[in-house]
Enzyme design. Sequence first.
Site, PDB file in Angstrom:
ATOM      1  N   GLY A 188      -1.152  -2.498   7.005  1.00  0.00           N
ATOM      2  CA  GLY A 188      -2.426  -1.862   7.348  1.00  0.00           C
ATOM      3  C   GLY A 188      -2.405  -1.271   8.743  1.00  0.00           C
ATOM      4  CG  HIS A 223       2.541  24.693 -24.418  1.00  0.00           C
ATOM      5  ND1 HIS A 223       2.744  23.337 -24.539  1.00  0.00           N
ATOM      6  CD2 HIS A 223       3.537  25.299 -25.122  1.00  0.00           C
ATOM      7  CE1 HIS A 223       3.804  23.134 -25.283  1.00  0.00           C
ATOM      8  NE2 HIS A 223       4.313  24.291 -25.648  1.00  0.00           N
ATOM      9  N   GLY A 282       0.855  -1.184   0.000  1.00  0.00           N
ATOM     10  CA  GLY A 282       0.000   0.000   0.000  1.00  0.00           C
ATOM     11  C   GLY A 282       0.889   1.231   0.000  1.00  0.00           C
TER      12      GLY A 282
END
Length: 465
Positions: A270, A444, A182
């Site tokens: 976790g 841009h 994770g």
Amino acid sequence: MATASYDLVVIGAGPGGYVAAIRGAQLGLNVAVVEREHLGGICLNWGCIPTKALLRSSEVFHLMHRAKEFGLKADGIGYDLDAVVKRSRAVAGQLAGGVGHLMKKNKVTTVMGEAKLTGKGKISVKTEKGTEELTAKNIVLATGARARELPGLEADGDLVWTYKAALTPKRMPKKLLVIGSGAIGIEFASFYNTLGADTTVVEVMDRVLPVEDEEISKFAKKQFEKQGMKIMQKAMVKQLDRAKGKVTAHIEVGGKVEKHEFDTVISAVGIVGNVENLGLEEQGIKIDRTHVVVDEYCRTGVDGVFAIGDIAGAPWLAHKASHEGVMVAELIAGKNNVHPVRPESIAGCTYCHPQVASVGYTEAKAKELGYDVKVGRFPFIGNGKAIALGEPEGMVKTVFDGKTGELLGAHMVGAEVTELIQGYVVGRQLETTEEDLMNTVFPHPTLSEMMHEAVLDAYGRTIHM
């Protein structure tokens, strides 16, 4: 001892609690916050902030090695691990001190100690000086969470680390095993791998970063492997045999158990909510798998008691906690039009290299929910700014509802995507359609132009690919 009385007492001063306290004070409530350890909670002291400081050091180190590509010279490149950690701790310290200042500025009373609910609106706080009794018309539980420990894989701070030891290493791992891919696991894997540790990541699910869109996970995995990481998916660490200076990990993969030797293991499997010793059940507050059960407005079902952030369940993100803190403070203060926090509108960000960020539904989830989806993609290699930065590896992916043009989800991997994702978050909040996004003029040269092109691609109108 006299009992102090408040409109609102917040238990826990992490990114959920301290924000709830400040917003409550702004709205004229008399507020106290109780914190047992550090103002700023895990996020500021042992989580989001210090990890980003470490990762910045490894990012600069990585760039120094690429100096030649940019026409630059850098010789004798190295690092001082203690100095890297010292910088990270200083960044955390500066911000934690800032929270103390914000409490004073907003006239929030800070009580350092351990809180326990003892009756309706009653809180007992164990402090260094003894016990303080507080009464509150409203209580917000914001006690957060801690690392989950699996039997047999418990941290010892020497060979097996949780995030705290990984943030303040006494030595540099040579051969590192990271259990769990994770956000926390993969960030530490990225940091140590970049600094030269031979890194293996074990993930029980079928892919790394399992909550992300499948294409993004696959792309990220390829990049991690290019950097020398070993990734083991659909694999499980069954046991760790600890000896002097080494750990033998028994890893089950494809039905067979393999043994691999490491000098360091980081466990990132976790979190569990900090719900113990608060007297919650005695007050009738329901707990399900270490998390307080709440409705969409973070109400516990017990009059005047709310729970926010990690203790109230997924997604376990600081920004979700902060937003819930604001929402709950506004509810308590009687404000109208208070909106619940929608989990599917909260972005997730992972600061590994390359970065990963997403909001909304994955392509698979959108299909599962019955949407007729239109998907657009745009690679970093087609963007001028990405090439100028020397960051041509990455992609932006968008998922739209083919019927209404609603932006259902956006998923990115590559340089600075954790900053870019907010454009799509705002888009979702404003219920933007593909037409609005197509008609938006993106500046841009910027990486943000890829966000425009990924929308155009979903409708067969991409320009630069």
